[in-house]
Design a protein around this motif. Structure first.
Motif, PDB file in Angstrom:
ATOM      1  N   TYR A 414       0.813  -1.207   0.000  1.00 48.53           N
ATOM      2  CA  TYR A 414       0.000   0.000   0.000  1.00 48.53           C
ATOM      3  C   TYR A 414       0.851   1.265   0.000  1.00 48.53           C
ATOM      4  N   ASN A 415       2.158   1.130   0.255  1.00 46.14           N
ATOM      5  CA  ASN A 415       3.059   2.296   0.258  1.00 46.14           C
ATOM      6  C   ASN A 415       4.287   1.954  -0.586  1.00 46.14           C
ATOM      7  N   PRO A 416       4.190   2.142  -1.873  1.00 48.06           N
ATOM      8  CA  PRO A 416       5.294   1.783  -2.760  1.00 48.06           C
ATOM      9  C   PRO A 416       6.606   2.399  -2.276  1.00 48.06           C
ATOM     10  N   ASN A 417       7.692   1.647  -2.426  1.00 43.02           N
ATOM     11  CA  ASN A 417       8.993   2.089  -1.930  1.00 43.02           C
ATOM     12  C   ASN A 417       9.998   2.101  -3.085  1.00 43.02           C
ATOM     13  N   PRO A 418      10.518   3.269  -3.509  1.00 46.47           N
ATOM     14  CA  PRO A 418      10.088   4.592  -3.039  1.00 46.47           C
ATOM     15  C   PRO A 418       8.834   5.056  -3.766  1.00 46.47           C
ATOM     16  N   THR A 419       8.210   6.082  -3.241  1.00 45.23           N
ATOM     17  CA  THR A 419       7.005   6.613  -3.884  1.00 45.23           C
ATOM     18  C   THR A 419       7.359   7.580  -5.005  1.00 45.23           C
ATOM     19  N   THR A 420       8.608   8.107  -5.017  1.00 46.33           N
ATOM     20  CA  THR A 420       9.043   9.057  -6.048  1.00 46.33           C
ATOM     21  C   THR A 420      10.360   8.572  -6.634  1.00 46.33           C
ATOM     22  N   ILE A 421      10.420   8.518  -7.965  1.00 50.29           N
ATOM     23  CA  ILE A 421      11.649   8.159  -8.654  1.00 50.29           C
ATOM     24  C   ILE A 421      11.895   9.166  -9.774  1.00 50.29           C
ATOM     25  N   ASN A 422      13.164   9.175 -10.282  1.00 45.94           N
ATOM     26  CA  ASN A 422      13.527  10.142 -11.313  1.00 45.94           C
ATOM     27  C   ASN A 422      14.245   9.451 -12.456  1.00 45.94           C
ATOM     28  N   SER A 423      14.026   9.993 -13.644  1.00 48.44           N
ATOM     29  CA  SER A 423      14.792   9.610 -14.820  1.00 48.44           C
ATOM     30  C   SER A 423      15.229  10.903 -15.488  1.00 48.44           C
ATOM     31  N   GLY A 424      16.501  11.268 -15.273  1.00 50.29           N
ATOM     32  CA  GLY A 424      16.966  12.551 -15.780  1.00 50.29           C
ATOM     33  C   GLY A 424      16.225  13.681 -15.111  1.00 50.29           C
ATOM     34  N   SER A 425      15.592  14.546 -15.922  1.00 50.08           N
ATOM     35  CA  SER A 425      14.860  15.697 -15.401  1.00 50.08           C
ATOM     36  C   SER A 425      13.393  15.392 -15.129  1.00 50.08           C
ATOM     37  N   VAL A 426      12.977  14.171 -15.350  1.00 46.77           N
ATOM     38  CA  VAL A 426      11.564  13.806 -15.203  1.00 46.77           C
ATOM     39  C   VAL A 426      11.356  13.094 -13.869  1.00 46.77           C
ATOM     40  N   LEU A 428       8.579  10.946 -11.352  1.00 48.69           N
ATOM     41  CA  LEU A 428       7.364  10.131 -11.317  1.00 48.69           C
ATOM     42  C   LEU A 428       7.012   9.899  -9.856  1.00 48.69           C
ATOM     43  N   THR A 429       5.765  10.265  -9.493  1.00 47.50           N
ATOM     44  CA  THR A 429       5.303  10.110  -8.111  1.00 47.50           C
ATOM     45  C   THR A 429       4.062   9.210  -8.094  1.00 47.50           C
ATOM     46  N   MET A 430       4.079   8.186  -7.251  1.00 50.69           N
ATOM     47  CA  MET A 430       2.956   7.239  -7.158  1.00 50.69           C
ATOM     48  C   MET A 430       2.271   7.362  -5.806  1.00 50.69           C
ATOM     49  N   MET A 455      -0.785   8.300 -10.453  1.00 53.82           N
ATOM     50  CA  MET A 455       0.620   8.517 -10.809  1.00 53.82           C
ATOM     51  C   MET A 455       0.736   9.912 -11.431  1.00 53.82           C
ATOM     52  N   THR A 456       1.697  10.707 -10.953  1.00 57.31           N
ATOM     53  CA  THR A 456       1.926  12.042 -11.504  1.00 57.31           C
ATOM     54  C   THR A 456       3.339  12.101 -12.093  1.00 57.31           C
ATOM     55  N   ILE A 457       3.420  12.569 -13.328  1.00 57.48           N
ATOM     56  CA  ILE A 457       4.701  12.741 -14.015  1.00 57.48           C
ATOM     57  C   ILE A 457       4.924  14.235 -14.224  1.00 57.48           C
ATOM     58  N   SER A 458       6.123  14.747 -13.835  1.00 56.04           N
ATOM     59  CA  SER A 458       6.361  16.186 -13.906  1.00 56.04           C
ATOM     60  C   SER A 458       7.787  16.470 -14.373  1.00 56.04           C
ATOM     61  N   VAL A 459       8.005  17.718 -14.875  1.00 55.72           N
ATOM     62  CA  VAL A 459       9.321  18.197 -15.313  1.00 55.72           C
ATOM     63  C   VAL A 459       9.591  19.523 -14.624  1.00 55.72           C
ATOM     64  N   THR A 507       7.772   0.204 -19.457  1.00 56.58           N
ATOM     65  CA  THR A 507       8.453   1.480 -19.694  1.00 56.58           C
ATOM     66  C   THR A 507       7.450   2.613 -19.783  1.00 56.58           C
ATOM     67  N   ILE A 508       7.944   3.811 -19.396  1.00 60.69           N
ATOM     68  CA  ILE A 508       7.184   5.043 -19.600  1.00 60.69           C
ATOM     69  C   ILE A 508       8.153   6.049 -20.232  1.00 60.69           C
ATOM     70  N   ALA A 509       7.911   6.426 -21.492  1.00 64.87           N
ATOM     71  CA  ALA A 509       8.774   7.373 -22.209  1.00 64.87           C
ATOM     72  C   ALA A 509       8.146   8.760 -22.165  1.00 64.87           C
ATOM     73  N   VAL A 510       8.917   9.732 -21.672  1.00 70.53           N
ATOM     74  CA  VAL A 510       8.415  11.096 -21.494  1.00 70.53           C
ATOM     75  C   VAL A 510       9.238  12.041 -22.361  1.00 70.53           C
ATOM     76  N   THR A 511       8.576  12.707 -23.308  1.00 62.86           N
ATOM     77  CA  THR A 511       9.234  13.695 -24.168  1.00 62.86           C
ATOM     78  C   THR A 511       8.866  15.085 -23.684  1.00 62.86           C
ATOM     79  N   TYR A 512       9.871  15.955 -23.543  1.00 59.42           N
ATOM     80  CA  TYR A 512       9.628  17.309 -23.039  1.00 59.42           C
ATOM     81  C   TYR A 512      10.548  18.287 -23.743  1.00 59.42           C
TER      82      TYR A 512
END
Length: 578
Positions: A414-426, A428-430, A455-459, A507-512
């Motif tokens: 119920y509490n993903p570990n970790p709840t926030t991860i990063n790929s470069g400048s992107v 991802l928060t669950m 799930m929220t994805i931000s830059v 995979t989740i590919a994010v273009t910005y």
């Protein structure tokens, strides 16, 4: 008979070993009695080899002796303190002078007053060299050193007099010769403190009222030089190695005075006596010296920061480079000169455009030190922090690159570990609302997200997400604003998704990309206002001493950055233009 033959062969072998001994500059067995010596014992052995009781020339004879020892290829004297003079040996020796160029003197690198003008030191040409009379007077009997604040200098700043630089080990006024002769002078000092080992204890006594000598010579036979002078001279000798001119001078002096400077014949010998090789035995005919790769010393180079940010149109000061030893000949370079250029000698950076470049300082190495380098990453942004970059970052869950805790079995996390991860400048928060977990399958990892999770994805600020693509074995229940999708398109700093069922994501590919800000017309330096400071920034851009955004600097719209844009900018400031 047999015994006589063996004796003859033995004697022949000994004679052959002596005759065939290899030593530098045709010195043969001259230095043989120093063989196997170390440190202090080596210095004393060299003293016994090179000591003299009479110099090769009289003091008056030095005027013309320089025809043999210190001539330039053009037929004039080699001036050790000035690079603007052309003196003829003998005829231009000055008794009086008013300015640089009036005549030369016989300059004692170790001032006469320090040894009460005694012979043979007074006439020993190894340290009595031709120099401009005016600059010689400027030096007087000051200790040699490195200047921090200049009081007086020769033409072209070739030689300087001033207050000692911070950290030198001496706090008075010093005279600094040019880098071209520092090594020559250091080896002359090593020679003097060795050749006159038995005289040094008297050099600051016996009626000598000038106590300056005691700051340079310690009054002992070993080490002979004070610590700060020893360290400085070791550094000077390493940075300015022996060259053909110095070797020729050594040979010429030997032809008349019948002694040599071993620190010229054996480059780096000073390290065996005072430096890092004091425990290493000297070999006169198998010398490794400063040039052997196994004898080289490592160099340490570090910048005060390894990652920095600069803003277009604003002043930028590069991180400080520190090296051990100090004063190395370093060359700077930039990996992307479109973003920023760097002065190859000073390291001063000129900003050109937004982006990222790596600034590197390199030392190529020499006979004494190994090569080395250091670098820092420079990111150039617009005012407000935009980096002007775009790209695609991919969260690749099967490769487990984020330190997530894998789970197995049917128990939900119920509490993903970790709840926030990063790929470069992107980022991802669950948020788990029922269940979500990072799941290890039989063959690989995948992200499993369950019903009602978000799930929220931000830059970063200043950039916008343009596309998000989900891929996996089950990605049919991903929603955004009520629409079910596997690919999202739009323009937003953050996007939130909800899940209608169990989703298995690989995979989740994010273009910005960066958003272009609407610049304030005339705000050349990017400080949010239009003032006279923008005129200065614009002039610097025109002169090429500063980079800048051409879309802001081109104020008259002719696609060029010229003086006409300065006129337009002044009119904007005065309220006469838009």
């Amino acid at each position: 008979m047999k015994k006589r033959i063996l004796t003859t062969l033995t004697m022949f072998a000994l004679i052959c070993s002596v005759v065939c001994a290899q030593a530098p500059n045709n010195t043969g067995t001259y230095y043989m009695n120093a063989d196997g010596k170390k440190g202090q014992a080596l210095k004393t052995a060299m003293f016994n080899i090179i000591k003299i009781t009479q110099a090769g020339w009289s003091y008056d004879g030095l005027k013309t002796a320089y025809k043999t020892t210190d001539m330039r290829p053009d037929g004039y004297l080699r001036d050790w303190y000035s690079n603007t003079t052309s003196y003829v040996p003998g005829s231009n020796c000055a008794g009086s002078y008013e300015k640089e160029g009036d005549g030369y003197n016989r300059e004692h690198l170790v001032p006469q007053s320090w040894f009460s003008k005694r012979d043979p030191m007074r006439c020993d040409i190894f340290h009595v060299v031709p120099t401009d009379a005016k600059i010689n007077g400027m030096r007087a009997d000051l200790p040699l050193g490195e200047v921090g604040t200049v009081i007086e200098a020769s033409k072209n700043n070739y030689s300087k007099k001033g207050y000692a630089k911070s950290g030198l080990g001496y706090t008075g006024i010093v005279f600094e010769p040019n880098d071209e002769v520092k090594g020559d002078i250091a080896r002359a000092y090593f020679y003097m403190v060795t050749c006159y080992e038995d005289s040094i204890p008297r050099w600051n006594a016996d009626g000598n009222s000038n106590a300056t000598a005691s700051y340079v010579f310690d009054g002992s036979t070993y080490p002979g030089l004070t610590t700060w002078v020893t360290n400085m001279m070791l550094e000077w000798s390493a940075k300015d190695p022996v060259d053909a001119i110095e070797t020729a001078r050594n040979n010429a002096i030997y032809g008349k005075q019948r002694n040599r400077n071993p620190f010229i014949d054996y480059p780096g010998l000073e390290q065996y006596i005072w430096g890092s090789k004091q425990t290493k035995a000297f070999s006169y005919n198998n010398y490794e010296g400063g040039g052997g790769t196994t004898d080289k010393q490592d160099v340490t180079m570090t910048f005060s920061a390894t990652s920095v940010t600069a803003t277009l149109g604003q002043a930028f000061t590069a991180p400080t480079l520190s090296t051990t030893p100090s004063g190395l000949a370093v060359v700077y370079s930039s990996s992307d000169t479109n973003v920023a250029t760097v002065n190859s000698s000073t390291g001063s950076v000129t900003i050109r455009s937004k982006g990222t470049t790596t600034i590197t300082a390199s030392f190529e190495g020499n006979d004494y030190y190994n090569s080395s380098s250091a670098s820092y990453v420079l990111t150039v942004v617009e005012s407000g922090g935009q980096q002007g970059v775009s790209g695609t970052e991919t969260f690749d869950f099967p490769n487990n690159s984020y330190g997530m805790t894998p789970l197995s079995g049917n128990t939900p996390d119920y509490n993903p570990n970790p709840t926030t991860i990063n790929s470069g400048s992107v980022t991802l928060t669950m948020v788990g609302n029922n269940s979500s977990r990072y799941w290890k399958t039989t063959s690989s990892y995948e992200l499993r997200v369950y019903k009602a999770c978000t799930m929220t994805i931000s830059v970063p600020e200043g950039a916008k997400i343009k596309e998000i693509v989900f891929a996996g074995t089950a990605v049919s229940g991903i929603q955004n604003n009520g629409s079910t999708l596997t690919t999202w398109n739009g323009s937003a700093e953050s996007v939130t998704f909800t899940f209608t069922g169990t989703q298995k994501i690989n995979t989740i590919a994010v273009t910005y990309e960066s958003e272009q800000q609407t610049a304030l017309r005339g705000d050349v330096n990017g400080d949010g206002q239009v003032t006279i400071a923008d005129v200065t920034a614009l002039v610097n851009i025109i002169l090429g001493s500063q980079g800048g955004d051409t879309s802001v600097a081109d104020l008259n719209g002719d696609s060029q950055i010229t003086i006409a844009d300065v006129t337009s900018l002044v009119n904007i400031i005065l309220g006469k233009g838009k």
